[in-house]
Design a protein around this motif. Structure first.
Motif, PDB file in Angstrom:
ATOM      1  N   SER A 177       6.850  -3.835  47.163  1.00 23.44           N
ATOM      2  CA  SER A 177       7.915  -3.831  48.172  1.00 23.44           C
ATOM      3  C   SER A 177       9.065  -4.734  47.734  1.00 23.44           C
ATOM      4  N   TYR A 178       8.734  -5.908  47.223  1.00 20.81           N
ATOM      5  CA  TYR A 178       9.785  -6.814  46.738  1.00 20.81           C
ATOM      6  C   TYR A 178      10.512  -6.190  45.552  1.00 20.81           C
ATOM      7  N   LEU A 183      15.448  -3.818  43.223  1.00 19.66           N
ATOM      8  CA  LEU A 183      15.579  -2.978  42.031  1.00 19.66           C
ATOM      9  C   LEU A 183      17.029  -2.753  41.636  1.00 19.66           C
ATOM     10  N   SER A 184      17.871  -2.402  42.594  1.00 17.41           N
ATOM     11  CA  SER A 184      19.266  -2.094  42.267  1.00 17.41           C
ATOM     12  C   SER A 184      19.970  -3.300  41.645  1.00 17.41           C
ATOM     13  N   ARG A 185      19.737  -4.473  42.217  1.00 15.73           N
ATOM     14  CA  ARG A 185      20.388  -5.675  41.696  1.00 15.73           C
ATOM     15  C   ARG A 185      19.829  -6.060  40.320  1.00 15.73           C
ATOM     16  N   SER A 186      18.538  -5.968  40.161  1.00 18.46           N
ATOM     17  CA  SER A 186      17.913  -6.351  38.895  1.00 18.46           C
ATOM     18  C   SER A 186      18.250  -5.363  37.779  1.00 18.46           C
ATOM     19  N   TYR A 197      11.254  -3.727  32.527  1.00 20.04           N
ATOM     20  CA  TYR A 197      10.404  -3.317  33.642  1.00 20.04           C
ATOM     21  C   TYR A 197      11.155  -2.503  34.691  1.00 20.04           C
ATOM     22  N   ILE A 198      12.388  -2.118  34.385  1.00 22.97           N
ATOM     23  CA  ILE A 198      13.161  -1.290  35.311  1.00 22.97           C
ATOM     24  C   ILE A 198      12.598   0.132  35.323  1.00 22.97           C
TER      25      ILE A 198
END
Length: 315
Positions: A177-178, A183-186, A197-198
């Motif tokens: 969940s985190y 995801l978008s920012r990372s 890991y994307i």
């Protein structure tokens, strides 16, 4: 979901002649019951695993991958502390630390998700072999049926075990969940340790739907089987096959005919697998008075035994 029971597509092929559909189904049911009663008592024999390895290499490969994944999931690296810190104190340093922690874990979850897709594809082949090649004159019949029934039970046992592990590790859902929220920012990072890991958004969306269920692996099998039975027109043949397997397994356990403790346990796993699939595929369910499986007898047998170790992973 895929066509899990595409296996049964050829259940009456080549043998129908001028018989009506109901007559073919009756003959198929009797044929299944005869052959499955003959081999069910020694499911645990090592030769069954050898048969699968030699004659069903894809199923054997998938099973080995599943066993490896179970070991890795049982040693799941919990990222709760890092995630908690990143949420309560959202600095770049804390968020990157959290991502370095959950990244490898999410990569493992992706492997499990892809494994489920492989199981979805192979189970139809297993069931097809079990149900559509029941020629009494075939000298390989007993070996093939024992091997494939063993493979089916092993795959379902793997699904049971994975779902039990998932339920015992809350961090799996929390970490993912985190991961999804950030995801978008990372994805904009220049840090190679994080970037590797994307996961593509469409894949993460599919994974989210998969892990939202408390029993995602077992549900994969159920949904796939149900869809095939509904769309293929072979629903009754599927149910006949499951009924015969369940009857042979239950009889073996009830009358203590298994040749080893391992064979008895495999019979119980086959019985549970058949009951679950039958309950979802049959419009009236496994508990209906006209069901081909004695649900009460099956429940009595199952309640006396432990099939899956659901001890929390940290113990």
């Amino acid at each position: 979901m895929g066509s899990l029971l595409s296996l049964l597509r050829g259940g009456s092929g080549g043998h129908s002649g001028g018989l009506s559909r109901s007559s073919r189904e009756t003959q198929a049911s009797a044929r299944f019951a005869k052959q499955f009663n003959e081999f069910i008592f020694n499911l645990g024999d090592v030769r069954n695993a050898q048969y699968v390895e030699e004659n069903f290499p894809e199923g054997n490969r998938i099973l080995r991958v599943g066993l490896e994944l179970l070991e890795r999931v049982s040693a799941y690296n919990d990222g709760s502390n890092e995630v908690r810190m990143a949420i309560s104190q959202p600095t770049q340093e804390n968020e990157e630390a959290a991502w370095r922690k959950v990244g490898p874990s999410v990569a493992l979850l992706r492997e499990c998700f892809e494994f489920a897709q492989s199981v979805e594809k192979v189970i139809p082949d297993v069931l097809e072999e079990l149900s559509s090649h029941a020629d009494d004159a075939d000298p390989q019949r007993a070996d093939r049926n024992r091997g494939l029934a063993r493979l089916l039970a092993d795959l379902m046992q793997n699904a049971f075990a994975f779902d039990a592990l998932k339920a015992s590790i809350p961090a799996i859902q929390n970490d993912f969940s985190y991961y999804r929220r950030t995801l978008s920012r990372s994805a904009q990072t220049q840090d190679a340790d994080i970037a590797r890991y994307i996961i593509p958004h469409d894949v993460s969306n599919q994974m989210s739907l998969f892990y939202a269920y408390h029993n995602p692996m077992v549900r994969t099998v159920i949904d796939s089987a149900t869809k095939f039975a509904q769309e293929s027109g072979n629903q009754q043949i599927v149910l006949d096959c499951l009924s015969a397997l369940a009857a042979g397994s239950a009889s073996t356990v009830k009358h203590a005919r298994a040749d080893s403790a391992k064979s008895e346990r495999m019979c119980m796993l086959v019985l549970v697998t058949c009951c679950i699939l039958y309950d979802w595929i049959s419009p009236k369910g496994v508990s209906d008075a006209q069901s081909g499986i004695d649900a009460k007898a099956a429940l009595d047998l199952v309640s006396e035994r432990t099939l899956v170790d659901s001890t929390p992973a940290d113990k």
